[in-house]
Design a protein around this motif. Structure first.
Motif, PDB file in Angstrom:
ATOM      1  N   THR A   1       0.858  -1.181   0.000  1.00  0.00           N
ATOM      2  CA  THR A   1       0.000   0.000   0.000  1.00  0.00           C
ATOM      3  C   THR A   1       0.898   1.236   0.000  1.00  0.00           C
ATOM      4  O   THR A   1       2.085   1.137  -0.285  1.00  0.00           O
ATOM      5  CB  THR A   1      -0.966  -0.008   1.203  1.00  0.00           C
ATOM      6  N   GLY A   2       0.341   2.390   0.278  1.00  0.00           N
ATOM      7  CA  GLY A   2       1.117   3.616   0.329  1.00  0.00           C
ATOM      8  C   GLY A   2       0.579   4.676  -0.609  1.00  0.00           C
ATOM      9  O   GLY A   2      -0.264   4.420  -1.475  1.00  0.00           O
ATOM     10  N   SER A   3       1.078   5.884  -0.436  1.00  0.00           N
ATOM     11  CA  SER A   3       0.579   7.003  -1.234  1.00  0.00           C
ATOM     12  C   SER A   3       0.911   6.852  -2.717  1.00  0.00           C
ATOM     13  O   SER A   3       0.213   7.393  -3.571  1.00  0.00           O
ATOM     14  CB  SER A   3       1.153   8.323  -0.694  1.00  0.00           C
ATOM     15  N   ALA A   4       1.976   6.100  -3.052  1.00  0.00           N
ATOM     16  CA  ALA A   4       2.304   5.874  -4.461  1.00  0.00           C
ATOM     17  C   ALA A   4       1.240   5.042  -5.158  1.00  0.00           C
ATOM     18  O   ALA A   4       1.158   5.029  -6.391  1.00  0.00           O
ATOM     19  CB  ALA A   4       3.665   5.194  -4.590  1.00  0.00           C
ATOM     20  N   LEU A   5       0.420   4.348  -4.369  1.00  0.00           N
ATOM     21  CA  LEU A   5      -0.675   3.532  -4.910  1.00  0.00           C
ATOM     22  C   LEU A   5      -2.031   4.122  -4.547  1.00  0.00           C
ATOM     23  O   LEU A   5      -3.048   3.415  -4.582  1.00  0.00           O
ATOM     24  CB  LEU A   5      -0.570   2.105  -4.370  1.00  0.00           C
ATOM     25  N   ASP A   6      -2.059   5.410  -4.188  1.00  0.00           N
ATOM     26  CA  ASP A   6      -3.292   6.060  -3.724  1.00  0.00           C
ATOM     27  C   ASP A   6      -3.893   5.321  -2.529  1.00  0.00           C
ATOM     28  O   ASP A   6      -5.118   5.284  -2.355  1.00  0.00           O
ATOM     29  CB  ASP A   6      -4.320   6.150  -4.859  1.00  0.00           C
ATOM     30  N   ASN A   7      -3.005   4.717  -1.718  1.00  0.00           N
ATOM     31  CA  ASN A   7      -3.367   3.997  -0.494  1.00  0.00           C
ATOM     32  C   ASN A   7      -4.263   2.789  -0.744  1.00  0.00           C
ATOM     33  O   ASN A   7      -4.889   2.263   0.179  1.00  0.00           O
ATOM     34  CB  ASN A   7      -4.017   4.945   0.517  1.00  0.00           C
ATOM     35  N   ARG A   8      -4.325   2.339  -1.995  1.00  0.00           N
ATOM     36  CA  ARG A   8      -4.969   1.055  -2.256  1.00  0.00           C
ATOM     37  C   ARG A   8      -4.101  -0.055  -1.662  1.00  0.00           C
ATOM     38  O   ARG A   8      -2.887   0.084  -1.529  1.00  0.00           O
ATOM     39  CB  ARG A   8      -5.131   0.827  -3.760  1.00  0.00           C
ATOM     40  N   VAL A   9      -4.713  -1.183  -1.329  1.00  0.00           N
ATOM     41  CA  VAL A   9      -3.988  -2.325  -0.781  1.00  0.00           C
ATOM     42  C   VAL A   9      -3.997  -3.440  -1.823  1.00  0.00           C
ATOM     43  O   VAL A   9      -5.056  -3.839  -2.311  1.00  0.00           O
ATOM     44  CB  VAL A   9      -4.608  -2.820   0.534  1.00  0.00           C
ATOM     45  N   ILE A  10      -2.794  -3.933  -2.176  1.00  0.00           N
ATOM     46  CA  ILE A  10      -2.648  -4.983  -3.189  1.00  0.00           C
ATOM     47  C   ILE A  10      -1.952  -6.177  -2.553  1.00  0.00           C
ATOM     48  O   ILE A  10      -0.887  -6.033  -1.947  1.00  0.00           O
ATOM     49  CB  ILE A  10      -1.826  -4.475  -4.380  1.00  0.00           C
ATOM     50  N   GLU A  11      -2.554  -7.354  -2.677  1.00  0.00           N
ATOM     51  CA  GLU A  11      -1.906  -8.574  -2.198  1.00  0.00           C
ATOM     52  C   GLU A  11      -0.898  -9.035  -3.239  1.00  0.00           C
ATOM     53  O   GLU A  11      -1.215  -9.176  -4.425  1.00  0.00           O
ATOM     54  CB  GLU A  11      -2.929  -9.673  -1.946  1.00  0.00           C
TER      55      GLU A  11
ATOM     56  N   THR B   1      -0.886  -7.621   6.864  1.00  0.00           N
ATOM     57  CA  THR B   1      -2.346  -7.696   6.988  1.00  0.00           C
ATOM     58  C   THR B   1      -2.977  -6.822   5.909  1.00  0.00           C
ATOM     59  O   THR B   1      -2.413  -5.801   5.523  1.00  0.00           O
ATOM     60  CB  THR B   1      -2.826  -7.223   8.371  1.00  0.00           C
ATOM     61  N   PRO B   2      -4.164  -7.220   5.418  1.00  0.00           N
ATOM     62  CA  PRO B   2      -4.803  -6.405   4.381  1.00  0.00           C
ATOM     63  C   PRO B   2      -5.355  -5.089   4.902  1.00  0.00           C
ATOM     64  O   PRO B   2      -5.588  -4.157   4.123  1.00  0.00           O
ATOM     65  CB  PRO B   2      -5.927  -7.318   3.869  1.00  0.00           C
ATOM     66  N   VAL B   3      -5.592  -5.010   6.219  1.00  0.00           N
ATOM     67  CA  VAL B   3      -6.065  -3.785   6.860  1.00  0.00           C
ATOM     68  C   VAL B   3      -5.158  -3.511   8.055  1.00  0.00           C
ATOM     69  O   VAL B   3      -4.859  -4.409   8.842  1.00  0.00           O
ATOM     70  CB  VAL B   3      -7.538  -3.919   7.315  1.00  0.00           C
ATOM     71  N   ARG B   4      -4.709  -2.266   8.180  1.00  0.00           N
ATOM     72  CA  ARG B   4      -3.839  -1.922   9.305  1.00  0.00           C
ATOM     73  C   ARG B   4      -4.561  -2.125  10.635  1.00  0.00           C
ATOM     74  O   ARG B   4      -5.724  -1.732  10.789  1.00  0.00           O
ATOM     75  CB  ARG B   4      -3.374  -0.472   9.210  1.00  0.00           C
ATOM     76  N   ASN B   5      -3.872  -2.726  11.599  1.00  0.00           N
ATOM     77  CA  ASN B   5      -4.400  -2.840  12.954  1.00  0.00           C
ATOM     78  C   ASN B   5      -3.238  -2.863  13.936  1.00  0.00           C
ATOM     79  O   ASN B   5      -2.071  -2.758  13.527  1.00  0.00           O
ATOM     80  CB  ASN B   5      -5.288  -4.085  13.095  1.00  0.00           C
ATOM     81  N   GLU B   6      -3.535  -3.023  15.196  1.00  0.00           N
ATOM     82  CA  GLU B   6      -2.481  -2.930  16.221  1.00  0.00           C
ATOM     83  C   GLU B   6      -1.489  -4.081  16.140  1.00  0.00           C
ATOM     84  O   GLU B   6      -0.389  -4.003  16.708  1.00  0.00           O
ATOM     85  CB  GLU B   6      -3.117  -2.898  17.610  1.00  0.00           C
ATOM     86  N   ASN B   7      -1.844  -5.168  15.439  1.00  0.00           N
ATOM     87  CA  ASN B   7      -0.942  -6.317  15.327  1.00  0.00           C
ATOM     88  C   ASN B   7      -0.190  -6.353  13.993  1.00  0.00           C
ATOM     89  O   ASN B   7       0.582  -7.276  13.745  1.00  0.00           O
ATOM     90  CB  ASN B   7      -1.728  -7.618  15.490  1.00  0.00           C
ATOM     91  N   THR B   8      -0.416  -5.372  13.153  1.00  0.00           N
ATOM     92  CA  THR B   8       0.223  -5.357  11.835  1.00  0.00           C
ATOM     93  C   THR B   8       1.739  -5.176  11.969  1.00  0.00           C
ATOM     94  O   THR B   8       2.209  -4.339  12.734  1.00  0.00           O
ATOM     95  CB  THR B   8      -0.357  -4.232  10.969  1.00  0.00           C
TER      96      THR B   8
ATOM     97  N   GLY C   1      13.753  -5.549   6.776  1.00  0.00           N
ATOM     98  CA  GLY C   1      13.622  -5.268   8.197  1.00  0.00           C
ATOM     99  C   GLY C   1      12.178  -5.458   8.632  1.00  0.00           C
ATOM    100  O   GLY C   1      11.258  -5.479   7.806  1.00  0.00           O
ATOM    101  N   VAL C   2      11.969  -5.604   9.927  1.00  0.00           N
ATOM    102  CA  VAL C   2      10.627  -5.839  10.470  1.00  0.00           C
ATOM    103  C   VAL C   2      10.379  -4.862  11.613  1.00  0.00           C
ATOM    104  O   VAL C   2      11.239  -4.670  12.479  1.00  0.00           O
ATOM    105  CB  VAL C   2      10.464  -7.289  10.979  1.00  0.00           C
ATOM    106  N   THR C   3       9.203  -4.239  11.613  1.00  0.00           N
ATOM    107  CA  THR C   3       8.854  -3.316  12.691  1.00  0.00           C
ATOM    108  C   THR C   3       7.342  -3.327  12.906  1.00  0.00           C
ATOM    109  O   THR C   3       6.584  -3.723  12.010  1.00  0.00           O
ATOM    110  CB  THR C   3       9.324  -1.884  12.347  1.00  0.00           C
ATOM    111  N   THR C   4       6.932  -2.898  14.080  1.00  0.00           N
ATOM    112  CA  THR C   4       5.498  -2.711  14.356  1.00  0.00           C
ATOM    113  C   THR C   4       5.135  -1.229  14.366  1.00  0.00           C
ATOM    114  O   THR C   4       4.004  -0.868  14.708  1.00  0.00           O
ATOM    115  CB  THR C   4       5.130  -3.335  15.714  1.00  0.00           C
ATOM    116  N   ASP C   5       6.079  -0.394  13.972  1.00  0.00           N
ATOM    117  CA  ASP C   5       5.866   1.054  13.949  1.00  0.00           C
ATOM    118  C   ASP C   5       4.915   1.418  12.811  1.00  0.00           C
ATOM    119  O   ASP C   5       5.253   1.288  11.634  1.00  0.00           O
ATOM    120  CB  ASP C   5       7.203   1.771  13.783  1.00  0.00           C
ATOM    121  N   ALA C   6       3.734   1.873  13.159  1.00  0.00           N
ATOM    122  CA  ALA C   6       2.724   2.215  12.149  1.00  0.00           C
ATOM    123  C   ALA C   6       3.120   3.428  11.325  1.00  0.00           C
ATOM    124  O   ALA C   6       2.511   3.693  10.282  1.00  0.00           O
ATOM    125  CB  ALA C   6       1.379   2.475  12.824  1.00  0.00           C
ATOM    126  N   ASP C   7       4.133   4.174  11.756  1.00  0.00           N
ATOM    127  CA  ASP C   7       4.589   5.341  11.007  1.00  0.00           C
ATOM    128  C   ASP C   7       5.713   5.010  10.035  1.00  0.00           C
ATOM    129  O   ASP C   7       6.263   5.914   9.392  1.00  0.00           O
ATOM    130  CB  ASP C   7       5.062   6.431  11.969  1.00  0.00           C
TER     131      ASP C   7
END
Length: 462
Positions: free
Chosen positions: A151-161, A186-193, A216-222
């Motif tokens: 996802t991300g702003s480069a994709l207009d925040n669409r989510v692609i599997e 996860t397909p939708v952001r949540n606290e466990n993503t 790398g791996v992080t749980t930082d939503a930012d």
């Protein structure tokens, strides 16, 4: 923390005997030296891994209060990458800038080393483009997901599997605008993503092209992930085996070449009329090949029912393969362009085929059009011990006792002998008769004869 600064000081070697040697910094290799590492002062013992042009990483043990620096040459004590102060203490999370000296007799006042305060496992990252080094603790062992979402702003925040292909890799073609790309589990952001990040913060998606970088791996939503500075089509790959990634900016290819044992000129790419693809006028991402393939067209050709696709007229450029060896060619299959075995597609019947390759989605569609009109082998064969070919164009080629000889040609021709690895073992130009190659080892070779009104290829077995 020290600020990043670009500071390169170059001291040229004054020895006359070495005046012709390059004194420029090199972006292809870098080694660590010093008593802080197990390889000590052997300048070839501890190489760093290149993850992009001029960017290197290394993970290993550093001994406390022992010196280390970096060498930018593999042929002696010539190019030094050093600290800016004497016995410079580098700590986790800090970024220090570097000096570069090209000098065979570097004065001690300039030969500054780094050290760490505590013995342990560390990861060093050196960026020679910005002349800085950082120290961090190695990432802890991580688990990786069975599915990735982009996802991300480069994709207009669409989510692609992302597509997962044969437990080999995840691969996704992305049409991006300027912005950023975020990878998550996860397909939708949540606290466990969990979010999966590049080796450096907010680097371009195409950073490290051609080199494997571990996620790398992080749980930082930012977490911002990768940036996309140039809008366009990209392809993102993630290896299932080692969780490394590659991002590529897609540019439509202008040429492809089919080669294989079922081709008219087996394992040869020089005959454009039978091996070159042509662009599809309706789609710049697609190239088309339409011609005949035969099982065992040349009786001595190895792998008589197999083929692969080259992206250039050599054996070292990127090659297109199936993900699974001996995948049937007919229908639509996925193309593997990343590392793996030298697998090929197979045909089950001789005939005319239409092959369409989409270089953006990396897929191949093969249609069987009609059966072959069988004809004699026009390429000629050389026997195991001895053979002579005598074509209607007057060319006489003899292969015996481990040698290749042009017995006669009515016009000067260029004769080339290539082994099955693609290496040229002999080449004679402007020849009308004479020995082309001698003392050949046992194996299969391709001999091509080219000149005015002459263009022939032969498979020989020695």
């Amino acid at each position: 923390m020290k600020k990043i600064a670009l500071y390169i000081a170059v001291f040229f070697c004054s020895l006359p005997a070495l005046a012709g040697m390059s004194n420029s910094i090199e972006y292809t290799h870098l080694n660590i030296v010093g008593t802080a590492v197990a390889g000590g002062w052997d300048y070839n013992a501890t190489p760093m891994s290149r993850i992009d042009n001029g960017v290197f990483t290394w993970t290993g043990t550093l001994k406390a209060n022992e010196p280390f620096k970096f060498m930018n040459s593999n042929d002696g004590w010539h190019k030094h990458v050093v600290a800016t102060t004497k016995d410079e203490l580098i700590k986790e999370g800090e970024i220090h800038h570097l000096d570069f000296y090209a000098n065979w007799q570097l004065p001690d006042a300039l030969d500054n080393k780094f050290k760490v305060a505590t013995t342990g496992q560390y990861t060093l990252t050196v960026d020679l483009r910005n002349m800085c080094v950082s120290l961090s603790k190695p990432l802890p062992a991580q688990s990786y997901p069975d599915k990735y979402y982009v996802t991300g702003s480069a994709l207009d925040n669409r989510v692609i599997e992302m597509n997962k292909i044969e437990n080999f890799e995840f691969k996704q073609s992305l049409s991006c605008k300027a912005g950023n790309i975020i990878l998550m589990d996860t397909p939708v952001r949540n606290e466990n993503t969990r979010y999966f990040t590049p080796v450096f913060e907010d680097v371009d998606l195409s950073f490290g092209k051609g080199y494997a970088c571990k996620l790398g791996v992080t749980t930082d939503a930012d977490a911002r992930g990768w940036s996309v500075s140039v809008p366009g089509d990209y392809i993102l790959y993630i290896s299932c085996s080692n969780n490394t990634y590659i991002g590529r900016k897609h540019t439509p290819r202008k040429a492809l070449y089919i080669t294989g044992g079922c081709c008219q000129y087996p394992w040869d790419y020089i005959h454009d009329e039978v091996c070159a693809f042509a662009p599809d006028p309706a789609n710049p991402d697609v190239l088309i090949w339409e011609n005949e393939l035969r099982i065992g067209w040349v009786s001595t050709a190895p792998e008589p029912n197999r083929f692969k696709i080259l992206t250039d007229k050599d054996w070292n450029s990127e090659t297109y393969h199936p993900y699974i060896a001996d995948t049937p060619a007919e229908g639509t299959t996925q193309i593997r362009t990343t590392d793996g075995e030298d697998s090929k597609w197979t045909i089950s019947r001789s005939g005319t085929y239409r092959i369409a390759v989409n270089t953006r989605t990396e897929t191949m569609t093969v249609e069987y059009l009609s059966a072959s009109q069988q004809a004699p082998d026009i390429n000629g064969n050389a026997g195991v011990e001895s053979a002579k070919t005598d074509d209607t164009d007057g060319v006489v080629l003899s292969c015996a006792a481990g040698s290749v000889e042009l017995v006669y040609s009515p016009v000067p021709v260029d004769v080339k002998v290539v082994n099955m690895a693609g290496s040229v073992v002999a080449l004679r130009n402007g020849l009308t008769k004479g020995i082309v190659a001698g003392d050949l080892t046992s194996g299969v070779y391709l001999v091509s004869v080219n000149g005015e009104a002459v263009s022939k290829s032969y498979k020989i077995i020695i």
